[in-house]
Scaffold this active site. Structure first.
Site, PDB file in Angstrom:
ATOM      1  CG  ASP A  76     -78.889 -23.178   1.539  1.00 52.30           C
ATOM      2  OD1 ASP A  76     -78.712 -24.547   1.582  1.00 52.30           O
ATOM      3  OD2 ASP A  76     -79.072 -22.681   0.385  1.00 52.30           O
ATOM      4  CB  CYS A  77     -78.015 -19.140   6.957  1.00 55.07           C
ATOM      5  SG  CYS A  77     -80.230 -18.968   6.547  1.00 55.07           S
TER       6      CYS A  77
END
Lengths: 409, 136
Positions: A139-140
């Site tokens: 996600d990051c």
């Protein structure tokens, strides 16, 4: 008359320090005697330029947009795999790494034209290098692939970090078998037709400070053409070996772990090397300054090739099988003459450590010190000395066995 | 005395002829055989250095051509790239003619092209790509 590092540094700052190379000092001590020479000379400079496989470099590549997490993914530099088991964009490349599709020794002997050592040389030469990365995406760090040119100046940190350099003494390799063998000591002709050695002899850093009295953690050095530092003893450090009455090891002994800013370094002093039938590596230039604090330190630093001995080892049998047999002990002076005698047989010699380049490093370091740009350091800690009990041990194998199957009945 | 390095290619039917003897006896040439491979029923190959006075060299080479030996200049040449060399001296051990040698006073490499027979043994010994084979 003892001196301190601080006193020597004060003289260096004022441009008054007296500096000799490890070669020049031999004549100075002969002419003036130990006492007078120790009072006059402040620093002896050493040098070595040879293949050192436990070398490598780490980098911070900077973050791409969107971000990619190379850590845990697969990364290559010019097709050579780099280790990425760190935070998102930190990498390490080792000197002996080779491409996945390198033919290796499939057609013997392999050529090993390009590898990690060459990547480091190319980067230091300012060349563009192709960086590829494949990641799993998070996600990051959503990005999954990257393929870009990059050069040293684009990177944040670029640091040479070598876990073992500057081996104190080294084997002389011969081949007593009946076929040509291809080793990290070069091509060895059968029936002892040649002997290859790898030492800078009287220029060698640790042969001039054999008991590690001045070198230690934090010592400022010449590394790869720039300024570097001693991290600690290197891997396989083995100080407790047999020594001559001058305290110089008769077999490979101490080692150093070294580091320095790659961006300051030069391809003249970091060279990729290809050993036919063996692999790739990095040839590294290292120069250690020895502060002449007292007469004993000067006595050690004035060692000459006549006083240094190296063991002759058979690389067809004893070396690969980890047998301790030594065929002969020869002096570095004999090795440099081009011929040694082993078992009554005359054997021609050739080197893998460049004596001419070792001299150039010692002279360069001498110039830096004379110019007042390079100051000496007190070690933050000493490295394990001969009587420390610190030793290098072989691998004790405990072979893995499959777990016992548990019966269902 | 003029000299020339050439490659002599012998067709299979000439293998039993004393061709080099003729060169020496009839043309007064000095023949230094640097490399030779002669086997029955195959093309033979020999690398030689020929030395002779006046027109002898030319005459000898013409004679060879007339008998059917295919004469080629020694096209392969070893080049020592000094700028790539680190003076480690590893290349000198396998060199059979001492074309590659060491100046012992400063441990630097010397290369005498005249002595080189292009045997290529040094190529595998150099880790730095400082020795190349060139084809003219």
């Amino acid at each position: 008359m003892a001196k301190t590092i601080q006193e020597i540094n004060e003289k260096i700052r004022r441009g008054k320090a007296v500096v000799c190379t490890a070669e020049e000092i031999i004549g100075v001590v002969k002419e003036k005697g130990l006492k007078q020479a120790a009072a006059q000379v402040d620093v002896v400079t050493t040098g070595t330029f040879g293949p050192m496989c436990s070398s490598g470099a780490y980098f911070n590549m900077g973050h791409s947009k969107p971000r990619i997490k190379m850590g845990g993914g697969r990364v290559t530099l010019n097709d050579i795999p780099a280790y990425a088991g760190f935070a998102a964009v930190d990498l390490f490349i080792g000197a002996t790494a080779i491409a996945e599709d390198d033919p290796r020794n499939k057609v013997f002997p392999g050529k090993f034209i390009y590898g990690g050592g060459h990547v480091i040389e190319d980067l230091v030469a300012g060349k563009d290098v192709r960086l590829t990365a494949n990641a799993y995406g998070t996600d990051c760090y959503p990005r999954r692939a990257l393929d870009t040119w990059i050069r040293l100046t684009d990177m944040n940190e670029a640091v040479l970090f070598n876990m073992r350099n500057a081996y104190q003494n080294y084997n002389v390799a011969v081949n007593r078998g009946d076929r040509v063998i291809y080793t990290y000591m070069g091509v060895l002709q059968p029936r002892m037709r040649n002997a290859n050695y790898c030492t800078a002899g009287q220029f060698s850093p640790l042969l001039n400070d054999p008991l590690y009295r001045t070198v230690g953690v934090g010592t400022r050095i010449f590394l790869g053409g720039g300024v570097g530092f001693v991290v600690s003893q290197g891997t396989q450090h083995n100080p407790g070996v047999r020594r001559t009455e001058r305290g110089v090891p008769k077999v490979p002994a101490g080692t150093l772990s070294l580091t320095g800013d790659l961006k300051q370094m030069s391809p003249r002093w970091l060279r990729g090397a290809s050993f036919t039938g063996y692999g790739v590596t990095l040839t590294v230039g290292v120069g250690l300054p020895i502060p002449i604090l007292d007469e004993e330190i000067l006595h050690f630093a004035s060692v000459s090739d006549d006083d240094l001995v190296a063991p002759v080892v058979d690389y067809s049998e004893a070396y690969p099988n980890c047998q301790p047999e030594i065929l002969a002990e020869v002096t570095v002076a004999q090795l440099r003459s081009g011929e040694i005698t082993v078992d009554g047989k005359k054997v021609i010699t050739a080197g893998h450590s460049s004596y001419a380049r070792a001299r150039e490093i010692a002279l360069t370091l001498k110039q830096w010190i004379e110019a007042g740009t390079f100051l000496l350091t007190d070690p933050v800690a000493h490295i394990p000395a001969p009587e420390s009990g610190y030793a290098f041990k072989p691998l004790k194998e405990r072979p893995w066995e499959p777990p016992q199957e548990i019966s269902d009945n | 005395m003029p000299k020339k390095k050439v490659v002599l290619n012998f067709p299979p039917h000439l293998i039993d002829q004393p061709i080099i003897s003729h060169l020496i006896r009839d043309h007064g040439l000095e023949v230094n055989i640097l490399k030779a491979r002669i086997t029955p029923n195959e093309w033979g190959r020999m690398v030689v250095e020929l030395r002779g006075n006046g027109g002898n060299l030319e005459d000898g080479l013409n004679h060879l051509a007339q008998t059917g030996v295919v004469v080629e200049p020694l096209a392969r040449e070893i080049r020592w790239l000094e700028e790539r060399c680190v003076q480690c001296t590893a290349c000198t051990a396998p060199c059979p003619t001492h074309a590659l040698g060491v100046e012992r006073s400063d441990m630097t490499i010397t290369f005498d092209r005249e002595l080189c027979i292009a045997c290529e043994l040094c190529l595998n010994a150099c880790p730095y790509g400082a020795i190349e084979m060139s084809f003219d």
